[in-house]
Scaffold this active site. Structure first.
Site, short mmCIF file in Angstrom:
data_model
loop_
_atom_site.label_atom_id
_atom_site.label_comp_id
_atom_site.label_asym_id
_atom_site.label_seq_id
_atom_site.Cartn_x
_atom_site.Cartn_y
_atom_site.Cartn_z
N ASN A 134 47.22 47.18 41.27
CA ASN A 134 46.08 46.65 40.53
C ASN A 134 45.21 47.79 39.99
OD1 ASN A 134 44.19 44.63 39.46
ND2 ASN A 134 45.21 43.26 40.89
N ARG A 135 43.98 47.47 39.62
CA ARG A 135 43.14 48.40 38.87
C ARG A 135 42.12 49.11 39.77
NH1 ARG A 135 44.37 43.99 35.81
NH2 ARG A 135 45.18 44.45 33.73
N HIS A 178 48.01 50.14 38.68
CA HIS A 178 49.28 50.21 39.41
C HIS A 178 49.71 51.65 39.72
CE1 HIS A 178 49.44 45.99 39.14
NE2 HIS A 178 50.08 45.86 38.00
N HIS A 183 55.98 43.86 42.21
CA HIS A 183 55.63 43.26 40.92
C HIS A 183 56.82 42.48 40.35
CE1 HIS A 183 53.25 42.55 37.42
NE2 HIS A 183 52.42 43.55 37.63
N ASP A 197 44.97 36.12 35.56
CA ASP A 197 45.25 37.49 35.98
C ASP A 197 44.15 37.86 36.97
OD1 ASP A 197 46.34 39.97 36.27
OD2 ASP A 197 45.87 40.68 34.25
N GLU A 225 51.34 38.74 43.53
CA GLU A 225 51.33 40.09 44.09
C GLU A 225 50.35 40.14 45.26
OE1 GLU A 225 50.79 42.85 40.53
OE2 GLU A 225 50.60 40.84 39.67
#
Length: 369
Positions: A96-97, A122, A193, A265, A332
């Protein structure tokens, strides 16, 4: 026993099995290969050590017809050249971010390689999805992958020794276990993922799938998909999947979170179970036609539900069909996005002498009528 049209395991029309010779390649001096896991019921997973990617996953439907339910390709070159960098891949060092591609540990700032606007996504462009893992296959249902990520790879501190183990057991579960150790303080958040379509990869949509998520809360994001730091209830929002809903039922909602994400998302805050010795139920999803069902169990506190919003149709998959907008989904399991910069979120800090260990299970069955 291998699945083929000549034995007791019937394959769906258009399914072809990946060939090992199409995954032999040297990358950065390391050899890429393809490994096959199969259980006694015919479920089969093909995995490459390039990015630890799940290349194919054969699962039966209500008529015991096996279909490949993950997006991807039949050659290593297609994976390397794809516009979609993450099909089937292991994600690290940080899934993720991370906002502004930076964080601090003990007053020292670390700048990461940004690859999502100003943010790190990621693990950065050279994350675990793009490395060749060392592989060992101790038996026909187990694959062990190891990788030593050097200090400051993609900007992350510490030499990180990582082991990921795939097991396809006879309970029709794909078990992914992650283990890591570091020689200096660092942040870590590993996940898979895999992109799924339970009607079969290449099918045109997942909006007809029914999804349930065991979460009363989620972490809202801003316009750049970085969490605001809040934890909000899903009630009275399109993110309420506490009971089964079709994925596409509320996809056109003008709720700000749906606008920011161009659909789903988002990170869901999983409800904890009452037994700390057991994995937590995270989600259940099924295709109403084939009746294929997948359940997710995890030791992680969160799960990202991604609805394939950025698939464009430019990528052509294993059946020769384009991967259209919202034609696959991801579940995820994870710690929360941007946790290194969010003191109110569960910590992702790993210290020397500690062991990072987490497990996620994808369990497959046929939904009863």
């Amino acid at each position: 026993m291998a699945c083929s049209k000549d034995d007791s395991f019937k394959l769906a029309d258009g399914v072809t099995l990946p060939l090992a010779e199409n995954f032999v390649k040297d990358i950065d001096g390391k050899t890429v290969s393809l490994y096959t896991l199969q259980n006694q019921h015919g479920l089969r997973a093909d995995i490459t050590n390039y990015g630890g990617r799940i290349v194919s996953l054969l699962v039966p439907d209500k008529d015991n017809v096996f279909d490949d339910i993950v997006t991807g390709y039949h050659t290593i070159d297609e994976f390397i050249q794809s516009e979609e960098a993450y099909f089937g891949a292991l994600i690290g060092r940080y899934g993720n971010r991370i906002g502004q591609a930076r964080f601090e540990i003990d007053g020292e700032e670390y700048e990461l390689n940004a690859n999502n606007g100003p943010n790190s996504l990621h693990g950065g462009p050279g994350g675990f999805h793009n490395v060749v893992w060392d592989a060992e296959q101790p038996d026909g249902q187990t694959l062990v992958l190891t990788y030593l990520s050097p200090h400051l790879e993609e900007g992350f501190p510490g030499n990180l020794q990582t082991t990921v183990t795939y097991v396809l057991n006879d309970d029709n579960e794909l078990v992914i276990s992650y283990h890591a150790e570091t020689d200096r303080a660092t942040h870590i958040n590993l996940t898979s993922h895999a992109f799924f379509n339970l009607a079969g990869e290449g099918s045109s949509t997942i909006n007809d799938h029914f999804l349930r998520i065991n979460a009363d809360h989620f972490t809202p994001v801003d316009e750049s998909l970085i969490p605001t730091g809040e934890i909000q209830p899903v009630e009275n929002t399109p993110l309420d999947f506490r009971e089964y809903h079709q994925i596409g039922e509320r996809i056109q909602s003008d709720h700000p979170q749906m606008v920011y994400g161009n659909g789903y998302d988002h990170n869901f805050v999983l409800n904890p179970n009452n037994n700390s010795d057991e994995l937590n139920f995270a989600a259940s999803v099924y295709d109403p036609v084939s009746r294929r069902k997948m359940e997710v169990y995890t030791s992680e506190p969160g799960m990202q539900f991604y609805g394939g919003n950025f698939l464009s149709g430019n990528e052509v998959g294993k059946r020769g069909e384009p991967y259209l907008h919202r034609s696959s989904f991801c579940l995820e399991t994870q710690h929360f996005p941007d946790s290194p910069n969010q003191p109110g979120f569960p910590s992702t800090l790993l210290l020397p002498g500690e062991e990072y260990y987490t497990t996620t299970v994808y369990k497959f069955s046929v939904k009863s009528d």
